[in-house]
Structures are given as C-alpha cells and as structure tokens.
Design an enzyme around this catalytic site. Structure first.
Site, PDB file in Angstrom:
ATOM      1  N   CYS A  76     -16.779   9.354  -6.222  1.00 38.39           N
ATOM      2  CA  CYS A  76     -16.701   8.931  -7.495  1.00 38.39           C
ATOM      3  C   CYS A  76     -16.684   7.157  -7.415  1.00 38.39           C
ATOM      4  O   CYS A  76     -15.963   6.622  -6.990  1.00 38.39           O
ATOM      5  CB  CYS A  76     -15.500   9.283  -8.340  1.00 38.39           C
ATOM      6  N   HIS A 162     -26.941  14.439  -6.944  1.00 42.06           N
ATOM      7  CA  HIS A 162     -27.490  13.829  -8.226  1.00 42.06           C
ATOM      8  C   HIS A 162     -28.875  13.983  -8.344  1.00 42.06           C
ATOM      9  O   HIS A 162     -29.632  14.298  -7.191  1.00 42.06           O
ATOM     10  CB  HIS A 162     -27.438  12.329  -7.986  1.00 42.06           C
ATOM     11  N   CYS A 220     -21.486   5.689 -14.472  1.00 39.40           N
ATOM     12  CA  CYS A 220     -21.363   6.572 -13.497  1.00 39.40           C
ATOM     13  C   CYS A 220     -21.815   5.692 -12.164  1.00 39.40           C
ATOM     14  O   CYS A 220     -23.066   5.460 -12.023  1.00 39.40           O
ATOM     15  CB  CYS A 220     -22.349   7.732 -13.624  1.00 39.40           C
ATOM     16  N   GLY A 223     -23.875   7.595  -9.778  1.00 39.00           N
ATOM     17  CA  GLY A 223     -24.971   7.841 -10.597  1.00 39.00           C
ATOM     18  C   GLY A 223     -26.166   6.660 -10.491  1.00 39.00           C
ATOM     19  O   GLY A 223     -27.601   6.828 -10.121  1.00 39.00           O
TER      20      GLY A 223
HETATM   21  N1  LIG Z   1     -19.065  13.900 -11.874  1.00 35.34           N
HETATM   22  C1  LIG Z   1     -18.962  13.263 -10.644  1.00 35.34           C
HETATM   23  C2  LIG Z   1     -17.735  12.804 -10.071  1.00 35.34           C
HETATM   24  C3  LIG Z   1     -17.564  11.278 -10.808  1.00 35.34           C
HETATM   25  C4  LIG Z   1     -18.598  10.597 -10.472  1.00 35.34           C
HETATM   26  C5  LIG Z   1     -18.519   9.356 -11.271  1.00 35.34           C
HETATM   27  N2  LIG Z   1     -17.648   9.185 -12.386  1.00 35.34           N
HETATM   28  C6  LIG Z   1     -18.857   7.928 -10.555  1.00 35.34           C
HETATM   29  O1  LIG Z   1     -18.497   6.891 -11.151  1.00 35.34           O
HETATM   30  O2  LIG Z   1     -19.487   8.240  -9.410  1.00 35.34           O
HETATM   31  C7  LIG Z   1     -19.240  14.755  -9.742  1.00 35.34           C
HETATM   32  O3  LIG Z   1     -19.157  15.713 -10.215  1.00 35.34           O
HETATM   33  O4  LIG Z   1     -19.973  14.553  -8.607  1.00 35.34           O
END
Ligand SMILES: N[C@H](CCC[C@H](N)C(=O)O)C(=O)O
Length: 279
Positions: A76, A162, A220, A223
C-alpha cells in the site's frame, strides 16, 4: 473491557487506521477488520496498517496491510508514507530512512520535512504470473471481455496487482461499473486494483483507482506507480510524472538504474489518535 490505541491517518484522502502491534497484543481477523472499517458502526477506513517487529535482521519494521473488506494484501503506497510518519511520531524509531518488510518485499521510506515522505516502491513486475493474471504470454497490452465490453488493459504488479486502462475523460469514466467488474474478473484469481488514466501530456496524468477490497478511493499510491509504468511502457509518458487523483497529486519517478525502481513522493497526514474496544 480491553481497548486498543490507534491513529487515524490519510494520504491524499486514502484513509487508514494505524495500529502499533509491537507494544500492543492484537489478533486481526477479517470480521474484526471489517467491523472497524465500517464508516457508521466502526472507525471507517480504506485500509488498516499494522506496525510489527521486522522478522529479517537489519530491517526496521514489518508492515501489514488489510483492506476494508478484511483481505490482507501485499502493498500500500499511500499507507507506506503514513506508516513512516507514524513510527517516527510514536517514537518507535529515530531514523528518517526506514526499511520496512512487506508481504511483497522490502521498501525504503525517506521522511522529509513538512510531513512528506519519499518511497522507493521497488521494481514493477510485468509478468502475468506475478499478479496473478491468467495470460500465458506477457504482452504490453491485453484485450479482455469485461461487462460486455472489449477492454484494452495493461497489467503490472507493484507487489500488489494492477490493471490499467486509458479513458478520454476521467470525470465521466465508468469507474464503478467497470472497476467492480474488472476487480473480480476470473482472469485475476486474487482479484485486481483497476486504474483509469487520462493522459494530459508526457508528464501529467489524471487517474482514478477502483481498489481491490475497498471500491474507489480518493487516491492509490501503488495505483499511481502502476499507471505510470504501464503508460511509460506504452510510450505515452516520460520518467517523471505527476498523477492527479481525486484526493491530490503524487509525483512518480522511474530511476532507470539497474534495479529500475519506482519512486513515489507525497504527503502523510495525521488526523487523530484514539482508543477502540478490542474484546
Ligand atoms: N487495495 C490494494 C491495497 C491498498 C493500496 C492503496 N491504498 C495504495 O495506496 O497503494 C490491494 O488490494 O492491493
């Protein structure tokens, strides 16, 4: 009644509950995480971040991440910046370059002034099996059927999976519809985060992310890194890109060195510290 100390933090509106599990005994179950994540009956967050002792010698901390749906995940990016600020402000370290074990490897966090943190997010992995993504052959672009549409996507792991697709207008992009359908597409057996990107120029991208296990978030970090490296591979952006998300901007840079890692720089905000019942 047993209580637990925690901090509420965010990175560009991607919000977190952060718990020191070095000095507190906590058992994390999916149902407990879901209850705490509830924005009416709990604290409310996109992810829960947990600080633990490192298991590897020479590493400062272990960093665990749970999505709001209770799923434990590998990485994250926005959370990493808040993790860094938390361990410094809680006095758990006096370092400002902090090494952290995650489920997908070690990342390095550099705490700067004004509550900004620069993170070495490591090396992207485009191999489908690294997501996992059930395509035998690695390709720059994949064409898959989603919700009766044929989509062209990029796929990359930043430690977490991703999918990235281009849109003409970020404001009208069908993020909820296509994001939800793609998140749980059968070709992604562990589900996937979905980035919708509008390229403004080679140094500027507008991005919205439908996150695995959390629905659309205001930002994100992984992301933003994933979108940058996919768009760079498609030769639509350069090595230093500002990604504008609904919650704010992240700067993502490709260092081009032998490890070809990705750097992400952005803010980490502390909202409040409180206690919660942990029966
Ligand atoms: N939802 C993501 C984890 C959090 C990623 C995001 N909040 C960031 O800042 O990278 C997953 O299931 O891989």
């Amino acid at each position: 009644m047993k209580t637990l100390k925690f901090s509420k933090m965010h990175g560009l509106g991607n919000d977190f509950m952060v718990i020191d599990a070095i000095n507190q005994q906590v058992e994390f179950t999916p149902s407990k995480v879901q209850a705490w994540a509830d924005r009416h009956f709990g604290i409310g967050f996109d992810q829960l971040l947990v600080v633990e002792r490192a298991q590897q010698v020479g590493v400062d901390f272990r960093y665990r991440i749970f999505n709001a749906d209770g799923s434990e995940v590998q990485q994250c990016g926005n959370g990493a910046r808040c993790f860094a600020r938390f361990v410094v402000e809680q006095g758990l370290t006096d370092k400002h370059d902090i090494t952290v074990e995650t489920a997908s490897g070690i990342i390095v966090l550099y705490v700067q002034d004004n509550h900004w943190v620069r993170v070495n997010m490591g090396k992207p992995n485009f191999a489908p099996a690294s997501l996992p993504f059930e395509f035998a052959q690695q390709q720059a672009k994949y064409h898959i059927q989603v919700a009766d549409e044929s989509l062209e996507i990029g796929a990359v792991s930043m430690g977490n999976p991703h999918a990235v697709l281009l849109v003409d207008d970020i404001d009208t992009a069908p993020v909820a519809l296509l994001g939800k359908a793609l998140e749980s597409h059968p070709l992604f057996p562990q589900r996937v985060n979905v980035g919708f990107a509008q390229v403004i120029d080679s140094a500027t991208v507008k991005l919205r992310v439908y996150e695995r296990g959390a629905t659309e978030t205001l930002a994100c970090g992984t992301g933003a890194c994933a979108a940058m490296v996919v768009l760079r591979a498609w030769q639509l952006v350069g090595d230093d890109v500002r990604l504008s998300l609904p919650g704010g901007d992240l700067q993502v840079q490709w260092d081009g060195g032998p490890d070809s890692v990705v750097w992400m720089t952005g803010p980490a905000e502390m909202v409040f510290t409180g206690t919660i019942a942990d029966d």
